[in-house]
Design a protein around this motif. Sequence first.
Motif, PDB file in Angstrom:
ATOM      1  N   ASN A   1       0.572   6.303  19.021  1.00 41.70           N
ATOM      2  CA  ASN A   1      -0.050   6.849  17.805  1.00 41.70           C
ATOM      3  C   ASN A   1      -1.024   5.871  17.142  1.00 41.70           C
ATOM      4  O   ASN A   1      -1.734   6.234  16.215  1.00 41.70           O
ATOM      5  CB  ASN A   1       0.972   7.485  16.847  1.00 41.70           C
TER       6      ASN A   1
ATOM      7  N   SER B   1       6.646   6.591  13.806  1.00 42.90           N
ATOM      8  CA  SER B   1       6.695   5.838  12.535  1.00 42.90           C
ATOM      9  C   SER B   1       7.863   6.305  11.670  1.00 42.90           C
ATOM     10  O   SER B   1       7.733   6.455  10.444  1.00 42.90           O
ATOM     11  CB  SER B   1       5.378   5.980  11.758  1.00 42.90           C
TER      12      SER B   1
ATOM     13  N   SER C   1       3.953  10.421  11.000  1.00 38.53           N
ATOM     14  CA  SER C   1       5.050  10.735  10.083  1.00 38.53           C
ATOM     15  C   SER C   1       4.515  11.284   8.761  1.00 38.53           C
ATOM     16  O   SER C   1       5.256  11.818   7.947  1.00 38.53           O
ATOM     17  CB  SER C   1       5.861   9.472   9.789  1.00 38.53           C
TER      18      SER C   1
ATOM     19  N   ALA D   1      -3.004   8.574   4.676  1.00 38.38           N
ATOM     20  CA  ALA D   1      -1.758   8.967   4.007  1.00 38.38           C
ATOM     21  C   ALA D   1      -2.066   9.728   2.722  1.00 38.38           C
ATOM     22  O   ALA D   1      -1.431  10.748   2.427  1.00 38.38           O
ATOM     23  CB  ALA D   1      -0.910   7.731   3.700  1.00 38.38           C
TER      24      ALA D   1
ATOM     25  N   THR E   1       4.521  -0.072  12.951  1.00 40.74           N
ATOM     26  CA  THR E   1       3.184   0.439  13.304  1.00 40.74           C
ATOM     27  C   THR E   1       2.016  -0.407  12.784  1.00 40.74           C
ATOM     28  O   THR E   1       1.111  -0.759  13.535  1.00 40.74           O
ATOM     29  CB  THR E   1       3.007   1.864  12.717  1.00 40.74           C
ATOM     30  N   ASP E   2       2.030  -0.715  11.480  1.00 43.82           N
ATOM     31  CA  ASP E   2       0.839  -1.332  10.889  1.00 43.82           C
ATOM     32  C   ASP E   2       0.793  -2.853  11.073  1.00 43.82           C
ATOM     33  O   ASP E   2      -0.138  -3.500  10.583  1.00 43.82           O
ATOM     34  CB  ASP E   2       0.751  -0.978   9.393  1.00 43.82           C
TER      35      ASP E   2
ATOM     36  N   LYS F   1      -5.505   6.378  14.427  1.00 45.65           N
ATOM     37  CA  LYS F   1      -5.646   5.698  13.138  1.00 45.65           C
ATOM     38  C   LYS F   1      -7.130   5.592  12.764  1.00 45.65           C
ATOM     39  O   LYS F   1      -7.927   6.382  13.248  1.00 45.65           O
ATOM     40  CB  LYS F   1      -5.002   4.318  13.225  1.00 45.65           C
TER      41      LYS F   1
ATOM     42  N   PHE G   1      -0.689  13.522   2.115  1.00 46.17           N
ATOM     43  CA  PHE G   1       0.235  13.816   1.008  1.00 46.17           C
ATOM     44  C   PHE G   1      -0.397  14.859   0.064  1.00 46.17           C
ATOM     45  O   PHE G   1       0.263  15.781  -0.407  1.00 46.17           O
ATOM     46  CB  PHE G   1       0.564  12.565   0.188  1.00 46.17           C
TER      47      PHE G   1
ATOM     48  N   LYS H   1       0.837  -1.200   0.000  1.00 45.88           N
ATOM     49  CA  LYS H   1       0.000   0.000   0.000  1.00 45.88           C
ATOM     50  C   LYS H   1       0.878   1.258   0.000  1.00 45.88           C
ATOM     51  O   LYS H   1       0.675   2.175  -0.788  1.00 45.88           O
ATOM     52  CB  LYS H   1      -0.883  -0.005   1.263  1.00 45.88           C
ATOM     53  N   ASN H   2       1.869   1.278   0.901  1.00 46.57           N
ATOM     54  CA  ASN H   2       2.656   2.504   1.057  1.00 46.57           C
ATOM     55  C   ASN H   2       3.474   2.837  -0.188  1.00 46.57           C
ATOM     56  O   ASN H   2       3.624   4.006  -0.558  1.00 46.57           O
ATOM     57  CB  ASN H   2       3.596   2.396   2.263  1.00 46.57           C
TER      58      ASN H   2
ATOM     59  N   VAL I   1       2.614  12.842  16.292  1.00 47.87           N
ATOM     60  CA  VAL I   1       1.355  12.127  16.051  1.00 47.87           C
ATOM     61  C   VAL I   1       1.449  11.219  14.830  1.00 47.87           C
ATOM     62  O   VAL I   1       0.972  10.087  14.829  1.00 47.87           O
ATOM     63  CB  VAL I   1       0.186  13.134  15.885  1.00 47.87           C
TER      64      VAL I   1
HETATM   65  O1  LIG Z   1       3.180   7.218   5.143  1.00 44.97           O
HETATM   66  C1  LIG Z   1       2.444   6.233   5.045  1.00 44.97           C
HETATM   67  O2  LIG Z   1       2.134   5.748   3.936  1.00 44.97           O
HETATM   68  C2  LIG Z   1       1.918   5.628   6.287  1.00 44.97           C
HETATM   69  C3  LIG Z   1       2.430   5.975   7.514  1.00 44.97           C
HETATM   70  C4  LIG Z   1       2.014   5.377   8.791  1.00 44.97           C
HETATM   71  O3  LIG Z   1       1.208   6.317   9.494  1.00 44.97           O
HETATM   72  P1  LIG Z   1       1.735   7.207  10.748  1.00 44.97           P
HETATM   73  O4  LIG Z   1       2.959   7.931  10.348  1.00 44.97           O
HETATM   74  O5  LIG Z   1       0.570   8.130  10.996  1.00 44.97           O
HETATM   75  O6  LIG Z   1       1.962   6.253  11.895  1.00 44.97           O
HETATM   76  C5  LIG Z   1       1.194   4.112   8.552  1.00 44.97           C
HETATM   77  O7  LIG Z   1       0.543   3.738   9.740  1.00 44.97           O
HETATM   78  C6  LIG Z   1       0.192   4.287   7.458  1.00 44.97           C
HETATM   79  O8  LIG Z   1      -0.529   3.102   7.240  1.00 44.97           O
HETATM   80  C7  LIG Z   1       0.855   4.628   6.150  1.00 44.97           C
END
Ligand SMILES: O=C(O)C1=C[C@@H](OP(=O)(O)O)[C@@H](O)[C@H](O)C1
Length: 430
Positions: free
Chosen positions: A332, A192, A165, A92, A308-309, A336, A96, A21-22, A163
């Motif tokens: 954190n 994160s 990233s 996210a 985290t995830d 979510k 972004f 996903k990321n 809180v």
């Molecule tokens: O940058 C990203 O794509 C993500 C950052 C993380 O969030 P946080 O930075 O809020 O923990 C993660 O939990 C999220 O699923 C995706």
Amino acid sequence: MDVIVRPTPSLQGEIGALSSKNYTTRYLLTAALAEGQSTIYYPAHSEDSDAMRRCITDLGAVLEEDDEKIVITGFGSHPQAVKELNVGNAGAVLRFLMGIASLCPDVTFVNTYPDSLGKRPHDDLIDALGQLGVKVDHREGKLPIRIQGGQAKGGKIQVSGSVSSQYLSALLFLTPLLEEDSEIEVLHDLKSKVVIGQTLEVLQEAGIIIHASDDYMSFRVPGQQSYQPRTYTVQGDYPGSAAVLAAAAVTNSDVTIHRLKEQSKQGERAIVDVLRMMEVPLTHENDTVVVKGNGRLKAIEFDGDAATDAVLAMVAAAVFAEGTSRFYNVENLRYKECDRITDYLNELSKAGARVEERQAEIIVHGRPEGVEGGVEINAHFDHRVIMALTVVGLRAQKPLVIKDAHHVAKSYPQYFDHLTTLGASVEWVK
Ligand SMILES: O=C(O)C1=C[C@@H](OP(=O)(O)O)[C@@H](O)[C@H](O)C1
Ligand SMILES: C=C(OP(=O)(O)O)C(=O)O
């Protein structure tokens, strides 16, 4: 749609991991920000990645997709003027694009998930964009959010990382396109932090130069850069696979997942080490994880911020471990799709798990003998709660009914199909 998860003593078979996903959200964005054609092989298909597809299309990118790849003609540093963007429930993607919306005259991010994303805070990013001269209207830091941009030039920016990233990632995607150089200082802690490594990796692949301090707390970003059109390949997803691996760990199993890179920058690859520490028999070679579970696990202590995830899946495995496990540095998780400490532990308790919460910790008193089950679970709009409670249901004495389990599609629409392939007794009901 609800899912019934029935006790399943053994799981067997092979699957390919879903696509990350990321990385998909990031590659879609960098392709859209490039002038010219980029190609992304094996992009994820899920509600969150579709949200990014929809929004970059609205901003002027042209997308052509087949089974294997997506070809994107980007809009470069000039997104087209659009009045509204709908990011669904994707945090996210929202953060972004709030950064990129600073290049647009007037965009409103609508609130289509008032009980999930609609409750999440964005104040720290709103504050940082304000420092760049961007006008942001909001409802106490939450959706709907209207951004009137066009005037950001770069300069000194301070952003809190305590809180999420994602606020910092948003600034790292935006600032290379600005007229002047930027200096970003991260205030407080950076949660994160490992995810920032994924952002920097993708930016580098897109030809963007960022000077980062070793601790990722300060950055120098030259302005007037351009994203280059590239060919990208999306790797397998550890956060989603973590739930399948946890399911294999709590059952008698012989489960293989392909396409999980050993050298990945995804922090959630720690699921492999965590299960190993729990004494689950497994191997990880040639991008393939093989779990031969015997249902026996040992309790562990783990700094959850590194992964985290995957924490919810790890906690689900710990529900059946011998001894007391502790997952710390996870505050954190409260910000979510739901409060992944209070809401998640409530559902686990209903199923019969013995769990305790602290402000920033989850404590699990393991029950190797199993849990009772036989209850209805509230999904709280959260794909990771759904996946983790499924793991628990496989080893409960009586079936669990997970209400509104269709929200699993936020990141892993084929999750229940994959589990069925491995022999799990799961069934969709209306
Ligand atoms: O940058 C990203 O794509 C993500 C950052 C993380 O969030 P946080 O930075 O809020 O923990 C993660 O939990 C999220 O699923 C995706
Ligand atoms: C928290 C998550 O996603 P996001 O913040 O992008 O909504 C997640 O995928 O678990």
